[in-house]
Design a protein around this motif. Structure first.
Motif, PDB file in Angstrom:
ATOM      1  N   ASN A   1      -4.818   0.282   3.419  1.00 40.14           N
ATOM      2  CA  ASN A   1      -3.913  -0.517   4.236  1.00 40.14           C
ATOM      3  C   ASN A   1      -4.656  -1.467   5.179  1.00 40.14           C
TER       4      ASN A   1
ATOM      5  N   ASN B   1       6.710   2.443  -3.177  1.00 34.75           N
ATOM      6  CA  ASN B   1       6.434   1.579  -4.317  1.00 34.75           C
ATOM      7  C   ASN B   1       5.275   0.643  -3.990  1.00 34.75           C
ATOM      8  N   ILE B   2       4.514   0.299  -5.008  1.00 42.28           N
ATOM      9  CA  ILE B   2       3.356  -0.566  -4.818  1.00 42.28           C
ATOM     10  C   ILE B   2       3.210  -1.509  -6.006  1.00 42.28           C
ATOM     11  N   THR B   3       2.810  -2.727  -5.705  1.00 39.79           N
ATOM     12  CA  THR B   3       2.535  -3.733  -6.727  1.00 39.79           C
ATOM     13  C   THR B   3       1.179  -4.347  -6.439  1.00 39.79           C
TER      14      THR B   3
ATOM     15  N   GLU C   1       2.393  -5.614  -2.660  1.00 42.28           N
ATOM     16  CA  GLU C   1       3.376  -4.814  -1.919  1.00 42.28           C
ATOM     17  C   GLU C   1       2.847  -3.396  -1.841  1.00 42.28           C
ATOM     18  N   GLY C   2       2.917  -2.758  -0.669  1.00 41.67           N
ATOM     19  CA  GLY C   2       2.437  -1.404  -0.511  1.00 41.67           C
ATOM     20  C   GLY C   2       1.193  -1.346   0.355  1.00 41.67           C
ATOM     21  N   LYS C   3       0.544  -0.192   0.341  1.00 44.74           N
ATOM     22  CA  LYS C   3      -0.596   0.053   1.221  1.00 44.74           C
ATOM     23  C   LYS C   3      -1.942  -0.028   0.505  1.00 44.74           C
ATOM     24  N   GLY C   4      -2.016   0.487  -0.717  1.00 45.18           N
ATOM     25  CA  GLY C   4      -3.274   0.433  -1.458  1.00 45.18           C
ATOM     26  C   GLY C   4      -4.293   1.450  -0.998  1.00 45.18           C
TER      27      GLY C   4
ATOM     28  N   GLU D   1       2.796   5.108  -4.885  1.00 42.77           N
ATOM     29  CA  GLU D   1       1.654   5.752  -4.244  1.00 42.77           C
ATOM     30  C   GLU D   1       2.118   6.842  -3.291  1.00 42.77           C
TER      31      GLU D   1
ATOM     32  N   GLU E   1      -6.710  -2.014  -4.086  1.00 43.26           N
ATOM     33  CA  GLU E   1      -6.117  -0.801  -4.665  1.00 43.26           C
ATOM     34  C   GLU E   1      -6.955  -0.375  -5.842  1.00 43.26           C
TER      35      GLU E   1
ATOM     36  N   VAL F   1      -3.414  -5.842  -3.438  1.00 39.91           N
ATOM     37  CA  VAL F   1      -2.065  -5.394  -3.084  1.00 39.91           C
ATOM     38  C   VAL F   1      -1.140  -6.572  -2.811  1.00 39.91           C
TER      39      VAL F   1
END
Length: 221
Positions: free
Chosen positions: A174, A132-134, A168-171, A148, A179, A166
């Protein structure tokens, strides 16, 4: 009013249900009282930069991306013209990568992009960014949620802004908290799932830009 959507390589590039983005664009256009015509532009077919009000370019596996990379070179100048004249374009994952200078696939093979956006993509050895990504769009203040799943690590040039920062997550890679990409009326992202199902405000903005461009064309005509 009618808008026309061009679906770049829609028969080849549809990883993880990316075509759901197309369904959302069609839905929101119709909600605004606009008729929608959609056309796939695939292998050995020309791309007319004056024909479309909105273009969607989804993701694909390495094999399909390689096939597309050979063909899209013939469309590069027309796609660049479309972008520079403020054409609206949404690109996801592999489509995002191919708009840049080049990408390195999971096997280490360098595949040339068309360089219409200033970014490049490297690979990872035995790793993927999954989860999950935010992200938060610093221009609009909007927050986008998604999922992602990509091996690529994309780095933006100075002329391109990220779609979001980003949370939360890597985008993209990273490393730099970026992102996706945003240039003129082009929106790119690694979000699958697809992107627009969970982010109505972005879907509506993209549709509104396409409608505004069509209205301008109608006034000129």
């Amino acid at each position: 009013m009618k808008i026309k959507i061009g679906h770049l390589y829609g028969n080849l590039m549809n990883t993880y249900g990316d075509n759901g983005n197309l369904l959302m664009l069609q839905y929101y256009a119709r909600e605004k009282g606009v008729t929608v015509e959609t056309e796939i532009i695939s292998l050995e077919q020309p791309f007319d930069p004056n024909e479309y009000d909105l273009v969607f370019f989804g993701g694909g596996q390495d094999y399909e991306q390689y096939i597309v990379s050979l063909d899209i070179k013939e469309k590069a100048e027309q796609i660049k013209q479309y972008i520079e004249q403020d054409g609206v374009l949404l690109a996801i994952c592999g489509g995002f990568q191919m708009l840049g200078h080049y990408y390195v696939d999971a096997t280490g093979k360098r595949i040339e992009g068309i360089g219409v956006l200033d970014h490049y993509t490297l690979n990872q050895e035995n790793n993927r960014f999954i989860g999950n990504i935010t992200i938060k769009n610093e221009e609009t203040g909007e927050t986008y949620h998604g999922f992602e799943n990509h091996n690529g690590r994309t780095f933006l040039g100075e002329g391109v802004k990220p779609l979001g920062i980003v949370q939360e997550g890597k985008g993209n890679n990273n490393e730099d908290q970026t992102e996706g990409a945003h240039y003129k009326n082009v929106f790119c992202s690694y979000f699958h799932g697809p992107l627009l199902v969970r982010n109505q405000h972005l879907a509506e903005r993209i549709v509104e830009l396409a409608i505004a461009n069509r209205q301008k064309k109608n006034l000129i005509a």
